[in-house]
Write an enzyme that holds these catalytic residues in place. Structure first.
Site, short mmCIF file in Angstrom:
data_model
loop_
_atom_site.label_atom_id
_atom_site.label_comp_id
_atom_site.label_asym_id
_atom_site.label_seq_id
_atom_site.Cartn_x
_atom_site.Cartn_y
_atom_site.Cartn_z
CG HIS A 12 49.33 30.09 61.73
ND1 HIS A 12 49.72 29.05 62.41
CD2 HIS A 12 49.38 31.38 62.61
CE1 HIS A 12 49.47 29.32 63.66
NE2 HIS A 12 49.41 30.55 63.82
CG ASN A 59 49.41 27.35 68.26
OD1 ASN A 59 49.32 27.51 66.93
ND2 ASN A 59 49.83 28.63 69.04
#
Length: 492
Positions: A59, A132
């Site tokens: 990320h 997500n």
């Protein structure tokens, strides 16, 4: 008469001394070597060398914005969380979007899951919901996470992502078949952060005032509509504008076109979990909506851009362990690992006092801990005692757990997750495939085949394992994929 320059503030050094000349280094005569006594030069260069912190291992590439969550339905029968206590109540939020595998300089328009990390600044402390843009994930146990990510990152020898590594792992981990079907379908490359859904993905616990608890899953449905990029379009955009998603989000908010999401939850009574046809704590599975229909509970609006990307996006930290009263974890083995790993990553990356930074500290209450010192500690506690219990008026415990206790039994050991009546690694992937239109199936097959075909010519075993997983999900799925891969590999 006052000149314009006389009205401007004076440039200073880090210690506050005025800077006489910020254009020319101090030297030994005209054209001579620089002098070590030019402290402005060395201060600026030394600080510049240290302007970056270690990027996130996953990320790393992200963008974020502040916003507001508004409750639209009464959920007090299910949770005692204060920020969900009444219809119309609003809570400040910060949402960070990201890609998973790419590094900090990677392009936005790539085929990769998108992180959807949301911080609620509640009056009972910060609540972080770290999810997500897909309702499932590739693996179900956190012990496999480092291995999985190593396959997505650069190979230690070639320095590039290798199809051999990716498909070798996925082929040997059939639980990934469901998420891989999501990833290589149309939603694998969102057109923007505004045009995709978000999901809490894991199962969480809600507890009401009476002490009853429920299992929940979060859904954030984009009100802008789902929009995706085809692979060719994404390839072009990634090359022409690597910052496409970040730019789109920032400019939309600047125009006053504030993106919104309708927030829903699926709620499962605790008593249902043991006999449910799928393991409700398996991150590779969804709860079909026919079993537990999503209930609308609120809206999320993003309405303010960060003023400084590094300070507020790069240094923002999220942890699934940041709960508030009335919300807690589940036995999901991936979630259990993340409860430790996320906070630990940020202690390493940003520092032990990361939670003191403006973007991370509570906005609607005050953090009262006995933690002191460490890198960049600002002395905020003054003379207060740093232990508990004490007789000097320090903070005390409430004695009331944030969430409900869950019964456990059996022997300690390295146990696989319990198998429920319809649990296998393929059934939901097959269901998803059959939900696609014929055009969606064609694009899915093309996307998968294009990547699988890149596996080394002498590793046909990797190809066969990968295709077999999709065949077990659906016979037509596997047959079409096998044919497409064979044709592409002939052309190599």
């Amino acid at each position: 008469m006052t000149t314009q320059d006389e009205l401007r503030p004076t440039l200073t050094t880090e210690s506050g001394a005025p800077v006489a000349d910020n254009q020319n280094t101090e030297t030994a005569g005209i054209g001579g070597p620089a002098l070590i006594q030019d402290q402005l030069l060395f201060e600026k260069l030394a600080r510049f060398n240290r302007e970056r912190i270690p990027e996130r291992v996953v990320h790393a590439r992200g963008a974020g914005a502040y916003g507001t969550f508004t409750v639209t339905a009464d959920v007090t029968a299910y949770t005692r969380a204060a920020f969900l206590s009444e219809v119309g109540k609003q809570t400040e939020t910060f949402l960070r979007f990201s890609t998973v595998a790419g590094n900090l300089g990677a392009a936005d328009a790539v085929r990769d899951p998108r992180g959807f990390a949301l911080k609620f600044y509640t009056e009972e402390g910060n609540y972080d919901l770290v999810g997500n843009n897909t309702p499932v994930f590739f693996i179900k146990d956190a012990v496999k996470f480092p291995d999985f990510i190593h396959t997505q990152k650069r190979d230690p020898y070639t320095g590039s992502q290798e199809a051999d590594n990716v498909w070798d792992f996925w082929g040997l981990s059939p639980e990934s078949t469901h998420q891989v079907t999501w990833l290589f379908g149309d939603r694998g490359i969102p057109a923007s952060y505004r045009h995709m859904n978000g999901y809490g993905s894991h199962t969480y616990q809600w507890q009401n005032e009476a002490g009853e608890h429920f299992w929940v899953k979060y859904h954030f449905k984009t009100d802008q509509g789902i929009r995706n990029l085809a692979q060719g379009e994404a390839n072009r955009l990634a090359g022409e504008d690597p910052d496409s998603h970040q730019r789109d989000l920032r400019e939309a908010i600047e125009r006053g076109e504030f993106p919104t999401w309708t927030v829903q939850v699926q709620i499962m009574p605790a008593a249902d979990a043991a006999a449910y046809r799928f393991n409700p704590f398996d991150l590779t599975k969804v709860w079909p909506h026919a079993d537990y229909p999503p209930i609308e509970i609120g809206t999320l609006e993003l309405n303010r851009n960060p003023d400084n990307v590094f300070a507020e996006v790069e240094q923002s930290v999220f942890s699934p362990a940041h709960f508030v009263p009335g919300i807690g974890p589940s036995p999901d083995k991936m979630l259990q690992g993340r409860l430790f790993a996320y906070a630990d990553a940020h202690r390493y990356r940003v520092g032990i006092n990361a939670d003191h930074l403006p973007v991370n500290r509570p906005h609607a209450t005050e953090a009262r801990t006995n933690g002191r010192d460490g890198h960049l500690y600002d002395g905020r506690h003054g003379r207060q005692k740093n232990y508990e219990p004490n007789s000097f008026g320090g903070p005390v415990q409430t004695g009331r757990p944030l969430w409900s206790a869950v019964p456990v039994n059996g022997l300690t050991g390295n146990h696989a997750a319990p198998v429920h009546a319809e649990d296998d690694d393929f059934v939901q992937a097959g269901t998803l495939y059959r939900l696609f239109s014929e055009e969606e199936k064609q694009r899915l097959i093309a996307n998968l085949a294009g990547f699988i075909a890149k596996v080394s010519a002498d590793r046909e075993d990797i190809v066969e394992r990968a295709v077999e997983n999709f065949r077990r999900a659906d016979a037509d799925y596997g047959r079409r994929l096998e044919e497409a891969v064979r044709e592409l590999r002939k052309q190599r």
